[in-house]
Design a protein around this motif. Structure first.
Motif, PDB file in Angstrom:
ATOM      1  N   LEU A 155       0.856  -1.189   0.000  1.00  0.00           N
ATOM      2  CA  LEU A 155       0.000   0.000   0.000  1.00  0.00           C
ATOM      3  C   LEU A 155       0.892   1.239   0.000  1.00  0.00           C
ATOM      4  CD1 LEU A 155      -2.616  -0.872   2.803  1.00  0.00           C
ATOM      5  CD2 LEU A 155      -3.059  -0.765   0.344  1.00  0.00           C
ATOM      6  N   PRO A 156       0.363   2.354  -0.520  1.00  0.00           N
ATOM      7  CA  PRO A 156       1.124   3.601  -0.366  1.00  0.00           C
ATOM      8  C   PRO A 156       1.133   4.038   1.092  1.00  0.00           C
ATOM      9  CG  PRO A 156      -0.987   3.998  -1.465  1.00  0.00           C
ATOM     10  CD  PRO A 156      -0.854   2.506  -1.309  1.00  0.00           C
ATOM     11  N   VAL A 157       2.206   4.685   1.503  1.00  0.00           N
ATOM     12  CA  VAL A 157       2.293   5.167   2.882  1.00  0.00           C
ATOM     13  C   VAL A 157       2.688   6.645   2.864  1.00  0.00           C
ATOM     14  CG1 VAL A 157       4.710   4.354   3.128  1.00  0.00           C
ATOM     15  CG2 VAL A 157       3.324   4.712   5.169  1.00  0.00           C
ATOM     16  N   ILE A 158       2.037   7.430   3.758  1.00  0.00           N
ATOM     17  CA  ILE A 158       2.446   8.827   3.949  1.00  0.00           C
ATOM     18  C   ILE A 158       3.523   8.824   5.019  1.00  0.00           C
ATOM     19  CG2 ILE A 158       1.778  11.140   4.711  1.00  0.00           C
ATOM     20  CD1 ILE A 158      -1.011  10.575   4.083  1.00  0.00           C
ATOM     21  N   LEU A 159       4.618   9.513   4.753  1.00  0.00           N
ATOM     22  CA  LEU A 159       5.662   9.681   5.759  1.00  0.00           C
ATOM     23  C   LEU A 159       5.826  11.172   6.028  1.00  0.00           C
ATOM     24  CD1 LEU A 159       8.425   7.302   4.266  1.00  0.00           C
ATOM     25  CD2 LEU A 159       6.711   6.737   5.999  1.00  0.00           C
ATOM     26  N   ALA A 160       5.922  11.531   7.292  1.00  0.00           N
ATOM     27  CA  ALA A 160       6.140  12.938   7.627  1.00  0.00           C
ATOM     28  C   ALA A 160       7.109  13.023   8.798  1.00  0.00           C
ATOM     29  CB  ALA A 160       4.823  13.615   7.998  1.00  0.00           C
ATOM     30  N   SER A 161       7.907  14.086   8.782  1.00  0.00           N
ATOM     31  CA  SER A 161       8.868  14.260   9.860  1.00  0.00           C
ATOM     32  C   SER A 161       9.159  15.744  10.056  1.00  0.00           C
ATOM     33  CB  SER A 161      10.156  13.497   9.513  1.00  0.00           C
ATOM     34  OG  SER A 161      11.250  14.031  10.223  1.00  0.00           O
ATOM     35  N   LYS A 162       9.519  16.084  11.304  1.00  0.00           N
ATOM     36  CA  LYS A 162       9.906  17.474  11.574  1.00  0.00           C
ATOM     37  C   LYS A 162      11.343  17.730  11.166  1.00  0.00           C
ATOM     38  CE  LYS A 162       8.043  17.748  15.921  1.00  0.00           C
ATOM     39  NZ  LYS A 162       7.750  18.433  17.205  1.00  0.00           N
ATOM     40  N   GLU A 163      12.066  16.634  10.850  1.00  0.00           N
ATOM     41  CA  GLU A 163      13.469  16.785  10.497  1.00  0.00           C
ATOM     42  C   GLU A 163      13.620  16.810   8.981  1.00  0.00           C
ATOM     43  OE1 GLU A 163      16.041  14.791  13.069  1.00  0.00           O
ATOM     44  OE2 GLU A 163      14.650  15.337  14.676  1.00  0.00           O
ATOM     45  N   GLY A 164      13.179  17.904   8.378  1.00  0.00           N
ATOM     46  CA  GLY A 164      13.291  18.030   6.920  1.00  0.00           C
ATOM     47  C   GLY A 164      14.714  18.357   6.526  1.00  0.00           C
ATOM     48  N   GLY A 165      14.987  18.223   5.241  1.00  0.00           N
ATOM     49  CA  GLY A 165      16.304  18.597   4.733  1.00  0.00           C
ATOM     50  C   GLY A 165      17.325  17.488   4.833  1.00  0.00           C
ATOM     51  N   MET A 166      16.967  16.377   5.483  1.00  0.00           N
ATOM     52  CA  MET A 166      17.892  15.242   5.508  1.00  0.00           C
ATOM     53  C   MET A 166      17.225  13.992   4.929  1.00  0.00           C
ATOM     54  SD  MET A 166      18.097  14.862   9.623  1.00  0.00           S
ATOM     55  CE  MET A 166      19.006  13.335   9.747  1.00  0.00           C
ATOM     56  N   ASP A 167      18.062  13.001   4.589  1.00  0.00           N
ATOM     57  CA  ASP A 167      17.559  11.747   4.028  1.00  0.00           C
ATOM     58  C   ASP A 167      16.636  11.069   5.046  1.00  0.00           C
ATOM     59  OD1 ASP A 167      17.134   9.259   2.970  1.00  0.00           O
ATOM     60  OD2 ASP A 167      19.250   8.797   2.623  1.00  0.00           O
ATOM     61  N   ILE A 168      15.421  10.738   4.632  1.00  0.00           N
ATOM     62  CA  ILE A 168      14.442  10.159   5.564  1.00  0.00           C
ATOM     63  C   ILE A 168      14.947   8.841   6.159  1.00  0.00           C
ATOM     64  CG2 ILE A 168      13.120   8.924   3.775  1.00  0.00           C
ATOM     65  CD1 ILE A 168      11.547  10.738   6.794  1.00  0.00           C
ATOM     66  N   ASN A 169      15.813   8.125   5.408  1.00  0.00           N
ATOM     67  CA  ASN A 169      16.350   6.854   5.922  1.00  0.00           C
ATOM     68  C   ASN A 169      17.261   7.048   7.122  1.00  0.00           C
ATOM     69  OD1 ASN A 169      15.105   5.101   4.039  1.00  0.00           O
ATOM     70  ND2 ASN A 169      16.560   5.827   2.500  1.00  0.00           N
ATOM     71  N   SER A 170      17.760   8.284   7.324  1.00  0.00           N
ATOM     72  CA  SER A 170      18.623   8.497   8.479  1.00  0.00           C
ATOM     73  C   SER A 170      17.863   9.152   9.642  1.00  0.00           C
ATOM     74  CB  SER A 170      19.850   9.331   8.077  1.00  0.00           C
ATOM     75  OG  SER A 170      19.433  10.523   7.462  1.00  0.00           O
ATOM     76  N   VAL A 171      16.542   9.308   9.485  1.00  0.00           N
ATOM     77  CA  VAL A 171      15.731   9.842  10.589  1.00  0.00           C
ATOM     78  C   VAL A 171      15.250   8.656  11.438  1.00  0.00           C
ATOM     79  CG1 VAL A 171      13.614  11.107  11.155  1.00  0.00           C
ATOM     80  CG2 VAL A 171      14.991  11.809   9.191  1.00  0.00           C
ATOM     81  N   PRO A 172      15.420   8.730  12.771  1.00  0.00           N
ATOM     82  CA  PRO A 172      14.975   7.612  13.618  1.00  0.00           C
ATOM     83  C   PRO A 172      13.476   7.358  13.463  1.00  0.00           C
ATOM     84  CG  PRO A 172      16.091   9.305  14.924  1.00  0.00           C
ATOM     85  CD  PRO A 172      15.989   9.829  13.540  1.00  0.00           C
ATOM     86  N   SER A 173      13.112   6.083  13.491  1.00  0.00           N
ATOM     87  CA  SER A 173      11.742   5.660  13.227  1.00  0.00           C
ATOM     88  C   SER A 173      10.705   6.392  14.089  1.00  0.00           C
ATOM     89  CB  SER A 173      11.678   4.150  13.447  1.00  0.00           C
ATOM     90  OG  SER A 173      10.395   3.704  13.212  1.00  0.00           O
ATOM     91  N   GLU A 174      11.045   6.629  15.373  1.00  0.00           N
ATOM     92  CA  GLU A 174      10.051   7.252  16.256  1.00  0.00           C
ATOM     93  C   GLU A 174       9.806   8.725  15.909  1.00  0.00           C
ATOM     94  OE1 GLU A 174      12.959   6.031  17.159  1.00  0.00           O
ATOM     95  OE2 GLU A 174      14.065   7.487  18.399  1.00  0.00           O
ATOM     96  N   LYS A 175      10.645   9.285  15.072  1.00  0.00           N
ATOM     97  CA  LYS A 175      10.434  10.679  14.662  1.00  0.00           C
ATOM     98  C   LYS A 175       9.740  10.794  13.308  1.00  0.00           C
ATOM     99  CE  LYS A 175      13.988  12.782  17.417  1.00  0.00           C
ATOM    100  NZ  LYS A 175      15.201  13.585  17.473  1.00  0.00           N
ATOM    101  N   ILE A 176       9.206   9.654  12.829  1.00  0.00           N
ATOM    102  CA  ILE A 176       8.497   9.659  11.544  1.00  0.00           C
ATOM    103  C   ILE A 176       7.030   9.315  11.781  1.00  0.00           C
ATOM    104  CG2 ILE A 176       8.328   8.604   9.254  1.00  0.00           C
ATOM    105  CD1 ILE A 176      11.328   7.950   9.470  1.00  0.00           C
ATOM    106  N   TYR A 177       6.137  10.127  11.220  1.00  0.00           N
ATOM    107  CA  TYR A 177       4.712   9.804  11.244  1.00  0.00           C
ATOM    108  C   TYR A 177       4.400   8.966  10.016  1.00  0.00           C
ATOM    109  CZ  TYR A 177      -0.349  10.289  11.116  1.00  0.00           C
ATOM    110  OH  TYR A 177      -1.699  10.025  11.084  1.00  0.00           O
ATOM    111  N   ARG A 178       3.670   7.866  10.208  1.00  0.00           N
ATOM    112  CA  ARG A 178       3.345   6.960   9.096  1.00  0.00           C
ATOM    113  C   ARG A 178       1.860   6.682   9.056  1.00  0.00           C
ATOM    114  NH1 ARG A 178       7.862   4.781  10.885  1.00  0.00           N
ATOM    115  NH2 ARG A 178       9.514   4.353   9.379  1.00  0.00           N
TER     116      ARG A 178
END
Lengths: 364, 290
Positions: free
Chosen positions: A109-132
């Motif tokens: 399924l498609p997933v929406i990902l959102a984070s307050k830590e913009g400007g960096m690669d989403i793969n390097s943002v810790p999972s708990e800081k990503i809204y899914r």
């Protein structure tokens, strides 16, 4: 996969009312207007991390923009050179956020990902800081999800609601596998998409006639193969490989490598009953093979005698200066091996023996 | 027994039977022993193809033949519609051979199939065969031998290679399923493994994976937690470069995800032995089954 450039993505953003700054696409020096405010000139290349490599430069005049473009043209972005630039107004950014819609293969399924830590690669943002949130196509994005996501990002107004809807519409209507805004900037003028990344699947291009297939990051021989509808990947070694089927190709490459050989390529002949296709394949291989070409066929849809006929014709036509080892199994293997034998071409039945033979010949 | 197809006379139709592939494989399936009862090509009703009656619609084919399963050879732009037509006509098992179907279409079609209780297999795969019962797809008839090994694979010809090796070793198969090489597939590897676990005739499982995605890691987890039967793995693409699509839409290492190493590690951690060549598979199986 078609990776759209930033400006192409932003043109789609404009169509779907995702807020972007007014921008100008610069293809040559004459396209740069006179200006005297804070602007940014950005290299249009399909790779990440442009900014860190000097591909994004703040400029205050036409003169500075032209100088910056000259410098950027000299930068090697993983094999890409900037030919097109984007000129846009610089913003005072209060916060940088991240927002995307992407296919999640394991949930399908498609997933929406959102984070307050913009400007960096989403793969390097810790999972708990990503809204899914996984989107079910017939349901779309529920209102409560927009509310949750807005709260997660500490946003005060409803502007993000429209951005979320627009991103999912682009994903759905453009057959995208990724629609990403990174960073999504919170400025004094509200939210603005400072960058765009849109990837469209090749399989869906028949529905999007205005989008041309792209060959970013491919070598000339890979492009030639792709244009002929052949699946070819160049590797670093010297043993040429033709096999039918993607899995059998990969397994062949693995087995040769495990025994110390160095494969030159991946080449899926696919299912074919046309000897011409085999000749085409051998012609392509003759550009890269130095000592040995290994042809590994497990016949099903593709008959071994068809392949053998093609090999014989190709050898007579091309007179290659490298050795050819053929391994034929499956449909019509006996006829195929007889055709090869009558023409003095070596063929084996057993895969392990064939691989050993190939690696030995390559080492001689 | 066997899985998914476990009866001898399951009535099967071929959608796209008047095409080159459709007519050839309809005959091949019949030679295997499949009860092919007809085919569908809109606008070509009342004719025959490869000796089979052709109908204008799936509904008509079902009314006239009692078909319960379908094999689809329709070109990619029209294939999703063919699947929905089969679902709406009450077909409960749909094998999709077609390649290059956009994954967006598969996501939606699969949800619809689930809603209506139909199982999809594929796309972009060789289909399936329950040895001694029926074949729905394009695998060569000659590779099979009846036995006790269940095989599930993301590949086509590599599956033939491996099944052939198993058969030649004196072992044989219950059911062989090629789930397809795309990112979104109708039936996932982990579901097939669970079906093999419940099948009394299947004594061991062979799973053939390749780079890209996380299906092998997820299947390893399932095997570790809920499968008692011995399993052997094979992973293609150990030497595949990152970022390159290796033929299959789903076979791509993105960033550091989907590597053969990660899959082999996951299998090893779950106690599954991983063969490094197809020939090792029957050797390991013989040690495990005994």
């Amino acid at each position: 996969m078609v990776d759209l450039l930033e400006y192409e993505g932003k043109q789609i953003f404009q169509k779907y009312k995702v807020p972007v700054t007014e921008f100008k696409v610069v293809k040559n020096d004459n396209d740069v207007p006179d200006f005297s405010e804070k602007m940014v000139i950005k290299a249009q290349v399909p790779v990440g991390g442009r900014g860190k490599r000097g591909g994004v430069v703040p400029v205050n005049s036409k003169h500075e923009a032209l100088l910056a473009m000259d410098r950027i043209r000299k930068i090697d972005f993983d094999g890409h050179r900037a030919e097109v630039f984007l000129l846009e107004k610089a913003h005072n950014v209060n916060r940088e956020l991240y927002l995307s819609v992407v296919l999640d293969r394991s949930e399908e399924l498609p997933v929406i990902l959102a984070s307050k830590e913009g400007g960096m690669d989403i793969n390097s943002v810790p999972s708990e800081k990503i809204y899914r949130h996984h989107i079910v196509p017939y349901v779309g994005v529920p209102e409560y999800v927009k509310r949750e996501l807005s709260n997660f990002l500490d946003l005060k107004d409803r502007q993000i609601y429209e951005v979320i809807d627009a991103l999912y519409s682009i994903y759905d209507q453009m057959d995208a596998s990724l629609v990403e805004i990174n960073p999504l900037a919170l400025t004094d003028d509200g939210l603005i998409a400072l960058d765009s990344k849109i990837t469209i699947e090749d399989d869906a291009l028949f529905r999007h006639k205005d989008i041309e297939p792209r060959y970013f990051g491919l070598e000339p021989i890979e492009i030639e193969a792709r244009k002929k509808g052949l699946s070819f990947v160049r590797l670093e070694g010297d043993i040429g490989i033709i096999a039918n089927g993607a899995g059998l190709n990969m397994a062949t490459i693995d087995m040769i490598s495990l025994r110390g050989g160095r494969p030159a390529n991946f080449f899926d002949l696919g299912g074919t009953d046309d000897p011409e296709k085999v000749i085409e394949a051998l012609k392509l291989e003759s550009n890269i093979v130095s000592k040995v070409l290994f042809i590994n066929i497990f016949g099903g849809v593709t008959r071994c005698d068809t392949v053998a006929t093609g090999i014989v014709q190709a050898v007579n036509e091309l007179k290659p200066d490298f050795k050819i080892v053929v391994r034929l199994r499956g449909a019509n293997e006996e006829q195929g091996r007889r055709i090869l034998q009558e023409n003095g071409i070596e063929s084996l039945l057993n895969l392990d023996q064939a691989i050993n033979r190939v690696v030995k010949l390559a080492g001689e | 027994m066997a899985i998914i197809v476990d009866e001898k006379n399951l009535p099967v139709i071929v959608q796209g039977i008047t095409g080159h592939q459709g007519s050839f494989h309809a005959q091949q399936m019949k030679l295997f022993g499949t009860n092919i009862v007809g085919g569908v090509t809109p606008g070509r009703g009342q004719t025959r193809s490869a000796g089979f009656p052709v109908f204008d619609s799936v509904k008509e084919a079902v009314e006239n033949t009692g078909a319960k399963a379908s094999v689809i050879f329709v070109p990619a732009p029209y294939a999703p519609d063919a699947v929905i037509e089969a679902i709406d006509s009450g077909i409960k098992l749909i094998v999709i051979i077609t390649e290059h179907i956009p994954f967006h279409d598969m996501v939606k079609v699969k949800l619809y199939a689930r809603l209506k209780g139909s199982r999809l297999i594929g796309p972009n795969g060789p289909g399936m065969a329950s040895v001694g019962l029926a074949k729905l797809g394009i695998m060569p008839n000659s590779i099979f031998r009846q036995g006790s090994v269940g095989v599930v694979s993301r590949s086509g010809t590599l599956t033939y290679e491996i099944v052939n090796t198993i058969s030649e070793s004196g072992l044989g198969e219950t059911t062989v399923i090629g789930i397809g090489g795309d990112q979104v597939v109708g039936t996932k590897m982990q579901e097939v493994v669970q079906l093999f676990e419940r099948d009394p005739e299947t004594k061991a499982i062979v799973m053939v994976g390749e780079i890209g995605g996380t299906a092998e890691e997820e299947t390893a987890e399932i095997i570790k937690n809920s499968v008692s039967k011995p399993a052997v793995g094979f992973i293609a693409g150990r030497y595949a470069p990152p970022g390159k699509r290796m033929g299959h839409a789903g076979a791509i290492i993105t960033g550091n995800k989907g590597t053969a190493e990660s899959k082999i590690n996951a299998l090893n951690e779950a106690g599954i032995r991983v063969a490094s060549t197809p020939n090792e598979i029957p050797e390991i199986l013989k040690q495990l089954i005994r």
